[in-house]
Motif scaffolding. Sequence first.
Motif, PDB file in Angstrom:
ATOM      1  N   PHE A 108      98.870  93.232 -23.249  1.00 32.31           N
ATOM      2  CA  PHE A 108      97.049  94.224 -22.965  1.00 32.31           C
ATOM      3  C   PHE A 108      97.364  95.558 -23.908  1.00 32.31           C
ATOM      4  O   PHE A 108      97.785  96.316 -23.779  1.00 32.31           O
ATOM      5  N   GLU A 109      96.219  95.683 -24.761  1.00 30.93           N
ATOM      6  CA  GLU A 109      95.715  96.892 -25.676  1.00 30.93           C
ATOM      7  C   GLU A 109      94.206  97.791 -25.049  1.00 30.93           C
ATOM      8  O   GLU A 109      93.612  96.891 -24.919  1.00 30.93           O
ATOM      9  N   MET A 110      94.219  98.980 -25.178  1.00 30.22           N
ATOM     10  CA  MET A 110      93.244  99.666 -24.808  1.00 30.22           C
ATOM     11  C   MET A 110      92.874  99.598 -26.230  1.00 30.22           C
ATOM     12  O   MET A 110      92.899 100.540 -26.785  1.00 30.22           O
ATOM     13  N   ARG A 111      91.278  98.964 -26.267  1.00 28.68           N
ATOM     14  CA  ARG A 111      90.114  99.573 -27.274  1.00 28.68           C
ATOM     15  C   ARG A 111      89.909 101.159 -27.366  1.00 28.68           C
ATOM     16  O   ARG A 111      88.778 101.174 -26.230  1.00 28.68           O
ATOM     17  N   LYS A 112      90.001 101.862 -28.052  1.00 34.58           N
ATOM     18  CA  LYS A 112      89.346 103.142 -27.994  1.00 34.58           C
ATOM     19  C   LYS A 112      88.091 103.483 -29.243  1.00 34.58           C
ATOM     20  O   LYS A 112      88.083 103.453 -29.949  1.00 34.58           O
ATOM     21  N   PRO A 113      87.291 104.331 -29.280  1.00 31.67           N
ATOM     22  CA  PRO A 113      86.690 104.966 -28.216  1.00 31.67           C
ATOM     23  C   PRO A 113      86.617 104.715 -26.519  1.00 31.67           C
ATOM     24  O   PRO A 113      86.041 105.613 -25.628  1.00 31.67           O
ATOM     25  N   GLU A 114      85.600 103.092 -26.868  1.00 29.82           N
ATOM     26  CA  GLU A 114      84.762 102.558 -25.793  1.00 29.82           C
ATOM     27  C   GLU A 114      86.152 102.766 -24.580  1.00 29.82           C
ATOM     28  O   GLU A 114      85.550 101.532 -23.909  1.00 29.82           O
ATOM     29  N   ARG A 115      87.337 102.265 -24.242  1.00 28.88           N
ATOM     30  CA  ARG A 115      88.405 102.065 -23.392  1.00 28.88           C
ATOM     31  C   ARG A 115      88.110 101.430 -22.913  1.00 28.88           C
ATOM     32  O   ARG A 115      87.835 100.705 -21.617  1.00 28.88           O
ATOM     33  N   LYS A 116      88.185  99.773 -23.589  1.00 26.98           N
ATOM     34  CA  LYS A 116      87.749  98.316 -23.120  1.00 26.98           C
ATOM     35  C   LYS A 116      89.301  97.907 -23.473  1.00 26.98           C
ATOM     36  O   LYS A 116      89.741  97.742 -25.090  1.00 26.98           O
ATOM     37  N   TRP A 117      89.367  96.625 -22.547  1.00 30.03           N
ATOM     38  CA  TRP A 117      91.284  96.104 -23.100  1.00 30.03           C
ATOM     39  C   TRP A 117      90.607  95.063 -23.201  1.00 30.03           C
ATOM     40  O   TRP A 117      89.717  94.266 -23.087  1.00 30.03           O
ATOM     41  N   TYR A 118      91.949  94.705 -24.322  1.00 29.83           N
ATOM     42  CA  TYR A 118      91.708  93.406 -24.541  1.00 29.83           C
ATOM     43  C   TYR A 118      92.616  93.174 -24.156  1.00 29.83           C
ATOM     44  O   TYR A 118      93.941  93.514 -24.008  1.00 29.83           O
ATOM     45  N   SER A 119      93.133  91.322 -24.397  1.00 28.93           N
ATOM     46  CA  SER A 119      94.782  90.673 -24.145  1.00 28.93           C
ATOM     47  C   SER A 119      94.814  90.307 -25.217  1.00 28.93           C
ATOM     48  O   SER A 119      94.020  89.571 -26.066  1.00 28.93           O
ATOM     49  N   PHE A 120      96.155  90.009 -26.008  1.00 27.82           N
ATOM     50  CA  PHE A 120      96.138  89.195 -27.142  1.00 27.82           C
ATOM     51  C   PHE A 120      97.482  88.576 -26.713  1.00 27.82           C
ATOM     52  O   PHE A 120      98.367  88.278 -26.353  1.00 27.82           O
ATOM     53  N   ASP A 121      97.593  87.054 -27.478  1.00 27.55           N
ATOM     54  CA  ASP A 121      97.622  85.418 -27.101  1.00 27.55           C
ATOM     55  C   ASP A 121      97.724  84.914 -28.614  1.00 27.55           C
ATOM     56  O   ASP A 121      96.591  85.282 -29.706  1.00 27.55           O
ATOM     57  N   THR A 122      98.600  83.383 -28.385  1.00 27.46           N
ATOM     58  CA  THR A 122      98.122  82.669 -29.718  1.00 27.46           C
ATOM     59  C   THR A 122      96.993  81.447 -28.891  1.00 27.46           C
ATOM     60  O   THR A 122      97.252  81.412 -30.038  1.00 27.46           O
ATOM     61  N   GLY A 123      96.194  81.508 -27.984  1.00 24.06           N
ATOM     62  CA  GLY A 123      95.122  81.492 -28.027  1.00 24.06           C
ATOM     63  C   GLY A 123      95.616  81.056 -26.770  1.00 24.06           C
ATOM     64  O   GLY A 123      94.228  79.174 -26.388  1.00 24.06           O
ATOM     65  N   GLY A 124      95.937  80.101 -25.955  1.00 25.01           N
ATOM     66  CA  GLY A 124      97.007  78.856 -25.096  1.00 25.01           C
ATOM     67  C   GLY A 124      97.860  79.843 -24.554  1.00 25.01           C
ATOM     68  O   GLY A 124      97.390  81.160 -24.714  1.00 25.01           O
ATOM     69  N   LEU A 125      98.485  78.997 -23.592  1.00 23.25           N
ATOM     70  CA  LEU A 125      99.663  79.137 -22.913  1.00 23.25           C
ATOM     71  C   LEU A 125     101.006  79.232 -23.680  1.00 23.25           C
ATOM     72  O   LEU A 125     101.969  79.309 -23.027  1.00 23.25           O
ATOM     73  N   ASP A 126     101.314  79.384 -25.231  1.00 24.62           N
ATOM     74  CA  ASP A 126     102.620  79.542 -26.219  1.00 24.62           C
ATOM     75  C   ASP A 126     103.244  80.666 -25.257  1.00 24.62           C
ATOM     76  O   ASP A 126     102.938  82.117 -25.182  1.00 24.62           O
ATOM     77  N   LEU A 127     104.384  80.582 -25.560  1.00 29.19           N
ATOM     78  CA  LEU A 127     105.855  81.740 -24.302  1.00 29.19           C
ATOM     79  C   LEU A 127     106.278  82.216 -25.857  1.00 29.19           C
ATOM     80  O   LEU A 127     106.331  81.339 -26.720  1.00 29.19           O
ATOM     81  N   PHE A 128     105.997  83.463 -25.974  1.00 32.02           N
ATOM     82  CA  PHE A 128     106.655  84.282 -27.508  1.00 32.02           C
ATOM     83  C   PHE A 128     107.460  85.086 -26.738  1.00 32.02           C
ATOM     84  O   PHE A 128     107.673  85.763 -26.075  1.00 32.02           O
ATOM     85  N   GLY A 129     108.392  85.487 -27.873  1.00 26.48           N
ATOM     86  CA  GLY A 129     109.080  86.490 -27.883  1.00 26.48           C
ATOM     87  C   GLY A 129     109.046  88.459 -28.264  1.00 26.48           C
ATOM     88  O   GLY A 129     108.310  87.820 -29.386  1.00 26.48           O
ATOM     89  N   MET A 130     108.666  89.236 -27.162  1.00 33.74           N
ATOM     90  CA  MET A 130     108.849  89.989 -28.840  1.00 33.74           C
ATOM     91  C   MET A 130     110.002  91.195 -28.406  1.00 33.74           C
ATOM     92  O   MET A 130     110.668  91.256 -27.706  1.00 33.74           O
ATOM     93  N   ALA A 131     110.436  91.471 -29.813  1.00 33.61           N
ATOM     94  CA  ALA A 131     111.720  92.358 -30.256  1.00 33.61           C
ATOM     95  C   ALA A 131     111.902  94.274 -29.092  1.00 33.61           C
ATOM     96  O   ALA A 131     111.091  94.654 -29.138  1.00 33.61           O
ATOM     97  N   ALA A 132     112.576  93.487 -29.228  1.00 33.89           N
ATOM     98  CA  ALA A 132     112.953  94.840 -27.957  1.00 33.89           C
ATOM     99  C   ALA A 132     114.619  95.596 -28.798  1.00 33.89           C
ATOM    100  O   ALA A 132     115.370  94.527 -28.666  1.00 33.89           O
ATOM    101  N   VAL A 133     114.859  96.225 -27.901  1.00 33.94           N
ATOM    102  CA  VAL A 133     116.244  97.202 -28.379  1.00 33.94           C
ATOM    103  C   VAL A 133     116.665  98.111 -26.933  1.00 33.94           C
ATOM    104  O   VAL A 133     115.807  98.520 -25.995  1.00 33.94           O
ATOM    105  N   THR A 134     118.373  97.318 -26.395  1.00 30.86           N
ATOM    106  CA  THR A 134     118.207  98.319 -25.173  1.00 30.86           C
ATOM    107  C   THR A 134     119.671  98.758 -25.184  1.00 30.86           C
ATOM    108  O   THR A 134     120.114  99.191 -26.124  1.00 30.86           O
TER     109      THR A 134
END
Length: 210
Positions: A108-134
């Motif tokens: 999820f991210e908020m679009r500014k300045p209207e402060r409207k929330w958006y969901s980002f996905d592949t258009g379905g329920l595909d599982l994907f991986g986000m890179a992280a450092v630990t």
Amino acid sequence: MCASYGLDPRFDGSDFIDTADEELLAGLRDWAEQNANETLRPTGKNLRNLNPIVTAVDDSLSLGLGWWGYLVDGEPAKFPSINTRSEHLQQRPASMPTRAIVPATNWFEMRKPERKWYSFDTGGLDLFGMAAVTQRGRATDGRLFTCYSIVMQPAVDHLFEIHDRMPLLIPSRFAREWLTSTDPAPILMQAALQAARPLAADINAHPAAR
């Protein structure tokens, strides 16, 4: 920045990680079912929500729970630590920090300045991986946790007008390299950014009910 994401238990994990076994995916689905409809957020000082992460342990992939954000002197870091810019990692003169992959079905991210929330996905329920450092962190009660920070890159063109940053997505064929490579930081990051392009191009954004 990415400050919340989702993990739908109905996910399609067929293209998550090439070498992920059924036990790992089953464990992830079990966690998602127990936490269904919960938005995953940074870990709090009092409410210690721990989120699923995939790491490399002795050359095998392991599903565990991580503390989202860094711990400093037993407390959540006072500096921004839930996200790390890809540009900062590219500028490291030596090796990368230890790394993880964060499973998600959307973020999820908020679009500014209207402060409207958006969901980002592949258009379905595909599982994907986000890179992280630990890094390891110790809470005030002495417990040790694996703390993670999601790597953020500049958003691709078709998403940029909604938000200027997006997670660095790790395609299945690059997952093991992300987790285990000993390449210097600039080389690994350049390879990761290149590998992420096709998956990033498949991401859609749509208004989210928040």
